[in-house]
Design an enzyme around this catalytic site. Structure first.
Site, mmCIF file in Angstrom:
data_model
loop_
_atom_site.group_PDB
_atom_site.id
_atom_site.type_symbol
_atom_site.label_atom_id
_atom_site.label_comp_id
_atom_site.label_asym_id
_atom_site.label_seq_id
_atom_site.Cartn_x
_atom_site.Cartn_y
_atom_site.Cartn_z
ATOM 1 N N ARG A 96 1.852 -3.051 12.899
ATOM 2 C CA ARG A 96 1.194 -3.284 14.191
ATOM 3 C C ARG A 96 1.760 -4.564 14.784
ATOM 4 O O ARG A 96 1.976 -5.560 14.066
ATOM 5 C CB ARG A 96 -0.324 -3.428 14.024
ATOM 6 C CG ARG A 96 -1.067 -2.119 13.762
ATOM 7 C CD ARG A 96 -1.066 -1.195 14.981
ATOM 8 N NE ARG A 96 -1.803 0.030 14.771
ATOM 9 C CZ ARG A 96 -1.284 1.179 14.325
ATOM 10 N NH1 ARG A 96 0.002 1.268 14.029
ATOM 11 N NH2 ARG A 96 -2.050 2.255 14.200
ATOM 12 N N GLY A 148 0.864 -1.196 0.000
ATOM 13 C CA GLY A 148 0.000 0.000 0.000
ATOM 14 C C GLY A 148 0.889 1.230 0.000
ATOM 15 O O GLY A 148 2.012 1.190 -0.502
ATOM 16 N N GLU A 182 1.592 -3.997 23.204
ATOM 17 C CA GLU A 182 2.090 -2.645 23.403
ATOM 18 C C GLU A 182 1.312 -1.899 24.497
ATOM 19 O O GLU A 182 0.083 -1.994 24.508
ATOM 20 C CB GLU A 182 1.915 -1.917 22.057
ATOM 21 C CG GLU A 182 2.919 -0.867 21.827
ATOM 22 C CD GLU A 182 2.865 -0.368 20.397
ATOM 23 O OE1 GLU A 182 3.061 -1.153 19.461
ATOM 24 O OE2 GLU A 182 2.620 0.836 20.236
ATOM 25 N N HIS A 186 7.483 2.774 19.108
ATOM 26 C CA HIS A 186 6.399 3.138 18.183
ATOM 27 C C HIS A 186 6.511 4.606 17.732
ATOM 28 O O HIS A 186 5.644 5.436 18.019
ATOM 29 C CB HIS A 186 5.011 2.857 18.801
ATOM 30 C CG HIS A 186 3.939 2.712 17.770
ATOM 31 N ND1 HIS A 186 2.789 1.986 17.961
ATOM 32 C CD2 HIS A 186 3.827 3.224 16.512
ATOM 33 C CE1 HIS A 186 2.021 2.043 16.887
ATOM 34 N NE2 HIS A 186 2.639 2.806 15.986
HETATM 35 C C1 DGY Z 1 -0.295 5.201 12.794
HETATM 36 O O1 DGY Z 1 -0.599 6.362 12.537
HETATM 37 O O2 DGY Z 1 -1.077 4.260 12.679
HETATM 38 C C2 DGY Z 1 1.095 4.954 13.211
HETATM 39 O O3 DGY Z 1 1.268 3.721 13.766
HETATM 40 C C3 DGY Z 1 1.521 6.082 14.161
HETATM 41 O O4 DGY Z 1 2.887 6.133 14.191
#
Ligand code: DGY
Length: 326
Positions: free
Chosen positions: A235, A153, A264, A282
């Protein structure tokens, strides 16, 4: 109209909101509990939330006035979209503005693991460097290697395009063909198992869904080359962290670079002790410019959504089929 902001975000976004709305911000420097969240949205029309806020059905149904949810993130797996849609609440995210920044962090992790940057830094600071040595801290070359992109993507594509300076062969998996990658990099769309078997670097860029949960498990880690490096800036739950610890400990792969974790912010103790993994808190989108753009984007979505328009980055546009728009 009243908006609840679950955490302090960059000032330009807050200023934009303040021009039109009465805003309440959670000023504690921590994620709110669900009870605090529910208390926070009491009497509010809009909720500006973060990826760390569990916006489940209970939260969505807690405040009858709630009419807009703007998330300060591109990923929205923390929000029960079907519950929001059921209630006719538009939900927006922040796509595009963090694409390059997140791709850059994935590359930073790739190089850190391949060239053992963190290990080398610690070693040197501890005074262990006693002079050049032929076998000291040997890593992996990057140039001319094979890059495997799971999910081509926006971020996966940006990450792959940055490989151009390193003459890499690019493989990718995705539901759809990516013409740009095929045209510009001669990238090949392959099944996941082929990608895992043939790539030297595997980088994950899919959203977390039921289908991608534990997409990388023991079986997949076993398919990878012993010299391969796994990068995850998407993720945490996409990788089975217990299986990854095993793979890193037993050297099924060379290493991993992680920005996200299964539970997390908890990270398994074992993962923290391993030398062949580089871990980050993150921060894929964590630059001053990008976080400012995200704040502005979330505020703009909120503003348009609360005034009855279709927020430009609405992820559940179906809500507008149910009601007339202004
Ligand atoms: C998001 O925006 O989903 C990212 O993981 C933030 O860093």
């Amino acid at each position: 109209m009243k908006v609840f902001v679950t955490r302090t975000i960059p000032t330009p976004g807050l200023d934009l909101l303040r021009k039109e709305f009465a805003i309440t911000i959670n000023r504690t420097n921590r994620t709110l509990t669900k009870e605090e969240l529910i208390k926070g949205i009491k009497g509010k029309d809009g909720l500006l939330c973060l990826l760390t806020d569990p916006i489940d059905r209970e939260v969505i149904y807690a405040e009858p006035n709630l009419r807009m949810i703007a998330s300060y993130a591109v990923g929205y797996d923390n929000i029960d979209i079907s519950a929001a849609t059921e209630r006719g609440i538009p939900v927006s995210n922040t796509p595009g503005v963090l694409t390059e920044t997140t791709a850059e962090l994935a590359w930073a992790l790739l190089f850190s693991v391949a060239r053992r940057i963190v290990e080398g830094d610690t070693f040197t600071r501890k005074g262990k460097f006693k002079g050049w040595s032929p076998l000291l801290m040997l890593g992996q070359d990057v140039t001319n290697k094979t890059l495997g992109i799971i999910g081509a993507g926006r971020i996966g594509t940006a990450f792959a395009l940055k490989s151009q300076g390193f003459d890499m062969k690019v493989l990718y998996t995705d539901d759809q063909r990516n013409d740009q990658l095929e045209r510009e990099l001669k990238a090949k769309k392959v099944p996941l198992s082929d990608l895992l078997k043939n790539s030297d670097f595997v980088s994950i860029h899919v959203p977390l869904t039921k289908a991608t949960h534990h997409l990388i498990d023991e079986n997949e880690l076993h398919m990878m080359k012993k010299t391969a490096i796994l990068i995850n800036t998407a993720r945490g739950p996409i990788i089975n962290e217990i299986a990854l610890v095993k793979a890193l400990k037993q050297h099924w792969i060379f290493g991993a670079g992680l920005d996200v974790y299964e539970k997390e912010p908890k990270i398994s103790k074992e993962l923290k002790c391993l030398g062949n993994v580089v871990i980050q808190p993150h921060i894929g989108s964590g630059t001053i410019e990008t976080r400012t753009k995200m704040a502005l984007m979330a505020a703009e979505n909120m503003s348009i959504g609360l005034k009855g328009g279709i927020p430009p980055n609405c992820v559940n546009k179906e809500v507008f089929l149910k009601r007339p728009t202004k």
